[in-house]
Design a protein around this motif. Structure first.
Motif, PDB file in Angstrom:
ATOM      1  N   ARG A  11       0.849  -1.198   0.000  1.00  0.00           N
ATOM      2  CA  ARG A  11       0.000   0.000   0.000  1.00  0.00           C
ATOM      3  C   ARG A  11       0.883   1.246   0.000  1.00  0.00           C
ATOM      4  O   ARG A  11       1.847   1.325   0.739  1.00  0.00           O
ATOM      5  CB  ARG A  11      -0.881   0.042   1.248  1.00  0.00           C
ATOM      6  CG  ARG A  11      -1.946  -1.013   1.262  1.00  0.00           C
ATOM      7  CD  ARG A  11      -2.765  -0.952   2.560  1.00  0.00           C
ATOM      8  NE  ARG A  11      -3.768  -1.981   2.583  1.00  0.00           N
ATOM      9  CZ  ARG A  11      -3.571  -3.258   2.879  1.00  0.00           C
ATOM     10  NH1 ARG A  11      -2.351  -3.671   3.184  1.00  0.00           N
ATOM     11  NH2 ARG A  11      -4.561  -4.119   2.875  1.00  0.00           N
ATOM     12  N   PHE A  12       0.492   2.216  -0.820  1.00  0.00           N
ATOM     13  CA  PHE A  12       1.172   3.505  -0.812  1.00  0.00           C
ATOM     14  C   PHE A  12       0.281   4.536  -1.484  1.00  0.00           C
ATOM     15  O   PHE A  12      -0.707   4.195  -2.132  1.00  0.00           O
ATOM     16  CB  PHE A  12       2.547   3.432  -1.504  1.00  0.00           C
ATOM     17  CG  PHE A  12       2.507   3.014  -2.944  1.00  0.00           C
ATOM     18  CD1 PHE A  12       2.464   3.956  -3.962  1.00  0.00           C
ATOM     19  CD2 PHE A  12       2.514   1.672  -3.297  1.00  0.00           C
ATOM     20  CE1 PHE A  12       2.428   3.566  -5.287  1.00  0.00           C
ATOM     21  CE2 PHE A  12       2.485   1.276  -4.620  1.00  0.00           C
ATOM     22  CZ  PHE A  12       2.441   2.232  -5.616  1.00  0.00           C
ATOM     23  N   GLU A  13       0.619   5.819  -1.293  1.00  0.00           N
ATOM     24  CA  GLU A  13      -0.136   6.922  -1.862  1.00  0.00           C
ATOM     25  C   GLU A  13       0.780   7.822  -2.672  1.00  0.00           C
ATOM     26  O   GLU A  13       1.973   7.929  -2.381  1.00  0.00           O
ATOM     27  CB  GLU A  13      -0.815   7.751  -0.766  1.00  0.00           C
ATOM     28  CG  GLU A  13      -1.933   7.014  -0.085  1.00  0.00           C
ATOM     29  CD  GLU A  13      -2.749   7.905   0.828  1.00  0.00           C
ATOM     30  OE1 GLU A  13      -2.785   9.145   0.608  1.00  0.00           O
ATOM     31  OE2 GLU A  13      -3.362   7.360   1.757  1.00  0.00           O
ATOM     32  N   ARG A  14       0.164   8.464  -3.668  1.00  0.00           N
ATOM     33  CA  ARG A  14       0.859   9.436  -4.493  1.00  0.00           C
ATOM     34  C   ARG A  14      -0.060  10.615  -4.732  1.00  0.00           C
ATOM     35  O   ARG A  14      -1.274  10.495  -4.660  1.00  0.00           O
ATOM     36  CB  ARG A  14       1.205   8.850  -5.863  1.00  0.00           C
ATOM     37  CG  ARG A  14       2.231   7.757  -5.828  1.00  0.00           C
ATOM     38  CD  ARG A  14       2.454   7.216  -7.208  1.00  0.00           C
ATOM     39  NE  ARG A  14       3.597   6.306  -7.222  1.00  0.00           N
ATOM     40  CZ  ARG A  14       3.873   5.502  -8.205  1.00  0.00           C
ATOM     41  NH1 ARG A  14       3.105   5.475  -9.279  1.00  0.00           N
ATOM     42  NH2 ARG A  14       4.919   4.722  -8.153  1.00  0.00           N
ATOM     43  N   GLU A  15       0.544  11.758  -5.057  1.00  0.00           N
ATOM     44  CA  GLU A  15      -0.225  12.902  -5.514  1.00  0.00           C
ATOM     45  C   GLU A  15       0.119  13.090  -6.981  1.00  0.00           C
ATOM     46  O   GLU A  15       1.299  13.101  -7.352  1.00  0.00           O
ATOM     47  CB  GLU A  15       0.139  14.158  -4.726  1.00  0.00           C
ATOM     48  CG  GLU A  15      -0.709  15.349  -5.123  1.00  0.00           C
ATOM     49  CD  GLU A  15      -0.453  16.551  -4.255  1.00  0.00           C
ATOM     50  OE1 GLU A  15      -1.119  16.670  -3.212  1.00  0.00           O
ATOM     51  OE2 GLU A  15       0.418  17.351  -4.627  1.00  0.00           O
ATOM     52  N   VAL A  16      -0.907  13.190  -7.826  1.00  0.00           N
ATOM     53  CA  VAL A  16      -0.689  13.365  -9.259  1.00  0.00           C
ATOM     54  C   VAL A  16      -1.450  14.594  -9.727  1.00  0.00           C
ATOM     55  O   VAL A  16      -2.420  15.016  -9.109  1.00  0.00           O
ATOM     56  CB  VAL A  16      -1.133  12.122 -10.074  1.00  0.00           C
ATOM     57  CG1 VAL A  16      -0.350  10.891  -9.656  1.00  0.00           C
ATOM     58  CG2 VAL A  16      -2.619  11.874  -9.936  1.00  0.00           C
ATOM     59  N   THR A  17      -0.991  15.181 -10.826  1.00  0.00           N
ATOM     60  CA  THR A  17      -1.686  16.313 -11.417  1.00  0.00           C
ATOM     61  C   THR A  17      -2.461  15.811 -12.628  1.00  0.00           C
ATOM     62  O   THR A  17      -1.883  15.547 -13.679  1.00  0.00           O
ATOM     63  CB  THR A  17      -0.713  17.439 -11.812  1.00  0.00           C
ATOM     64  OG1 THR A  17       0.316  16.908 -12.635  1.00  0.00           O
ATOM     65  CG2 THR A  17      -0.100  18.081 -10.591  1.00  0.00           C
ATOM     66  N   ALA A  18      -3.747  15.640 -12.429  1.00  0.00           N
ATOM     67  CA  ALA A  18      -4.662  15.198 -13.485  1.00  0.00           C
ATOM     68  C   ALA A  18      -6.077  15.345 -12.945  1.00  0.00           C
ATOM     69  O   ALA A  18      -6.284  15.378 -11.737  1.00  0.00           O
ATOM     70  CB  ALA A  18      -4.400  13.746 -13.863  1.00  0.00           C
ATOM     71  N   SER A  19      -7.025  15.422 -13.848  1.00  0.00           N
ATOM     72  CA  SER A  19      -8.422  15.372 -13.424  1.00  0.00           C
ATOM     73  C   SER A  19      -8.786  13.900 -13.262  1.00  0.00           C
ATOM     74  O   SER A  19      -8.085  13.018 -13.782  1.00  0.00           O
ATOM     75  CB  SER A  19      -9.322  16.022 -14.475  1.00  0.00           C
ATOM     76  OG  SER A  19      -9.380  15.205 -15.641  1.00  0.00           O
ATOM     77  N   PRO A  20      -9.876  13.597 -12.557  1.00  0.00           N
ATOM     78  CA  PRO A  20     -10.285  12.193 -12.452  1.00  0.00           C
ATOM     79  C   PRO A  20     -10.504  11.541 -13.818  1.00  0.00           C
ATOM     80  O   PRO A  20     -10.108  10.399 -14.031  1.00  0.00           O
ATOM     81  CB  PRO A  20     -11.588  12.262 -11.642  1.00  0.00           C
ATOM     82  CG  PRO A  20     -11.439  13.502 -10.816  1.00  0.00           C
ATOM     83  CD  PRO A  20     -10.708  14.470 -11.714  1.00  0.00           C
ATOM     84  N   ALA A  21     -11.089  12.281 -14.752  1.00  0.00           N
ATOM     85  CA  ALA A  21     -11.331  11.729 -16.094  1.00  0.00           C
ATOM     86  C   ALA A  21     -10.014  11.462 -16.826  1.00  0.00           C
ATOM     87  O   ALA A  21      -9.863  10.428 -17.499  1.00  0.00           O
ATOM     88  CB  ALA A  21     -12.207  12.672 -16.909  1.00  0.00           C
ATOM     89  N   GLU A  22      -9.045  12.378 -16.704  1.00  0.00           N
ATOM     90  CA  GLU A  22      -7.736  12.170 -17.336  1.00  0.00           C
ATOM     91  C   GLU A  22      -7.040  10.954 -16.732  1.00  0.00           C
ATOM     92  O   GLU A  22      -6.448  10.145 -17.458  1.00  0.00           O
ATOM     93  CB  GLU A  22      -6.842  13.401 -17.150  1.00  0.00           C
ATOM     94  CG  GLU A  22      -7.266  14.599 -17.945  1.00  0.00           C
ATOM     95  CD  GLU A  22      -6.503  15.856 -17.559  1.00  0.00           C
ATOM     96  OE1 GLU A  22      -6.341  16.709 -18.437  1.00  0.00           O
ATOM     97  OE2 GLU A  22      -6.078  15.999 -16.381  1.00  0.00           O
ATOM     98  N   PHE A  23      -7.103  10.832 -15.407  1.00  0.00           N
ATOM     99  CA  PHE A  23      -6.456   9.699 -14.752  1.00  0.00           C
ATOM    100  C   PHE A  23      -7.057   8.389 -15.244  1.00  0.00           C
ATOM    101  O   PHE A  23      -6.337   7.462 -15.598  1.00  0.00           O
ATOM    102  CB  PHE A  23      -6.568   9.798 -13.231  1.00  0.00           C
ATOM    103  CG  PHE A  23      -5.835   8.698 -12.521  1.00  0.00           C
ATOM    104  CD1 PHE A  23      -4.495   8.826 -12.215  1.00  0.00           C
ATOM    105  CD2 PHE A  23      -6.479   7.514 -12.191  1.00  0.00           C
ATOM    106  CE1 PHE A  23      -3.801   7.796 -11.583  1.00  0.00           C
ATOM    107  CE2 PHE A  23      -5.802   6.483 -11.561  1.00  0.00           C
ATOM    108  CZ  PHE A  23      -4.464   6.625 -11.259  1.00  0.00           C
TER     109      PHE A  23
END
Length: 102
Positions: A11-23
């Motif tokens: 388990r791990f977390e990340r922060e990404v720059t994208a909209s939910p639809a783009e992701f």
């Protein structure tokens, strides 16, 4: 998208720059296996003995001057399989979903 440099944890977390639809679009294009939409913001990938649940939540906007980038918190949860199985599923996703920069 950050690349894993050591063992792939369960388990791990990340922060990404994208909209939910783009992701979701990029995830479906990048995945080496079928992507199941379990619930809004919850995706599941199964490859052999390994299951990966991905949970996506919006975190707001990051501003860089006039540029505004939507950010997402993304939680990855693996079950089944070995560390090698987790790596085999994650590395192609990371590679295919990386965004250009300069």
């Amino acid at each position: 998208m950050a690349f894993v440099s050591g063992p792939v944890p369960e388990r791990f977390e990340r922060e990404v720059t994208a909209s939910p639809a783009e992701f979701e679009r990029d995830l479906r294009k990048a995945s080496p296996c079928a992507v199941e939409a379990v619930a809004p913001g919850h995706f599941r990938l199964c490859a052999g003995p390994t299951r990966l649940d991905i949970h996506v939540a919006t975190r707001g906007v990051r501003r860089l001057g006039l540029l505004q980038l939507q950010t997402l918190g993304v939680r990855y949860e693996f079950s089944g399989g070995t560390e090698s199985d987790r790596r085999a599923l994650l590395v192609p996703l990371d590679r295919a979903m990386q965004r250009g920069g300069g």
